[in-house]
Scaffold this motif. Structure first.
Motif, short mmCIF file in Angstrom:
data_model
loop_
_atom_site.label_atom_id
_atom_site.label_comp_id
_atom_site.label_asym_id
_atom_site.label_seq_id
_atom_site.Cartn_x
_atom_site.Cartn_y
_atom_site.Cartn_z
N LEU A 273 2.79 2.60 1.25
CA LEU A 273 4.06 2.03 1.85
C LEU A 273 5.01 1.71 1.18
O LEU A 273 6.07 2.04 2.03
CB LEU A 273 3.41 0.92 1.76
N LYS B 296 7.55 0.13 3.44
CA LYS B 296 7.11 -0.94 4.27
C LYS B 296 6.92 -1.96 3.03
O LYS B 296 6.21 -2.41 3.92
CB LYS B 296 5.82 -0.72 4.40
N VAL C 204 3.08 -7.52 1.77
CA VAL C 204 2.40 -6.31 1.62
C VAL C 204 1.77 -5.75 0.63
O VAL C 204 0.94 -5.26 1.02
CB VAL C 204 3.06 -4.90 2.60
N ASP D 221 -1.34 -7.42 -0.30
CA ASP D 221 -2.52 -7.51 0.36
C ASP D 221 -2.82 -6.06 -0.59
O ASP D 221 -3.77 -6.22 -0.11
CB ASP D 221 -1.83 -6.82 2.11
N CYS D 222 -2.44 -5.46 -0.88
CA CYS D 222 -2.22 -3.89 -1.52
C CYS D 222 -3.72 -4.52 -2.58
O CYS D 222 -4.29 -4.18 -3.02
CB CYS D 222 -1.13 -3.50 -2.16
N LEU E 99 -2.70 -2.85 7.22
CA LEU E 99 -1.30 -2.32 5.95
C LEU E 99 -0.94 -0.82 6.85
O LEU E 99 0.28 -0.78 6.68
CB LEU E 99 -2.51 -1.77 4.96
#
Length: 164
Positions: A71, A76, A81, A84-85, A120
């Protein structure tokens, strides 16, 4: 952005609409551009992959670094994010522990992982695996008498006189 179904591939310019007498101010180029600008994502993008805030083992940390790096390279990676990872890495870690213990992985965990991976959007910018110039093995499958087929059908030749 753009493409069929996006609502802008066949738009006329404002001058062309005025010339035809179909111009409406609510559907002008300025309004269309303002709506498109609302969809642009802005935010603080991270310059590097941050350390995870959750206590991950080596399997979870490897998955976190893998996804976060992908990402980051595609531009991104934000704080949300990255979180979320981390969540995905925790789920991956749980799945791995269940499999090592000889237990079945709950479908609910797999569904949550699928949902998070779609959110994602990692595969969106992934490079293609196959060579696009290479001829595909089953390209001609599906049509009974392909024009490029080496097998030709015999033409119909009537036999006899045609009388009964």
């Amino acid at each position: 952005m753009g493409g069929k179904g996006s609502g802008g591939h066949n738009r006329l310019t404002d001058t062309e609409k005025k010339r035809r007498g179909t111009f409406r101010a609510a559907e002008s180029e300025a309004v269309f551009n303002a709506r498109a600008a609302e969809k642009i994502i802005t935010g603080v993008f991270l310059p590097r992959v941050p350390d995870p805030s959750l206590p991950l083992n080596e399997i979870g940390k490897a998955k976190y670094v893998e996804f976060a790096t992908l990402l980051l390279e595609s531009g991104k990676l934000t704080k949300i994010v990255a979180e979320d990872c981390e969540r995905y890495a925790v789920m991956h870690q749980q799945m791995h522990a269940k499999l090592e213990a000889g237990k079945m992985v709950p479908q609910q965990l797999l569904n949550a992982m699928d949902s998070l991976s779609r959110r994602l959007k990692i595969a969106e910018d992934a490079p293609p695996i196959a060579n696009p110039n290479e001829k595909k093995r089953f390209n001609g499958v599906g049509f009974s008498n392909n024009r490029a087929s080496p097998i030709r059908l015999r033409p119909h030749r009537p036999t006899g006189t045609g009388e009964l």
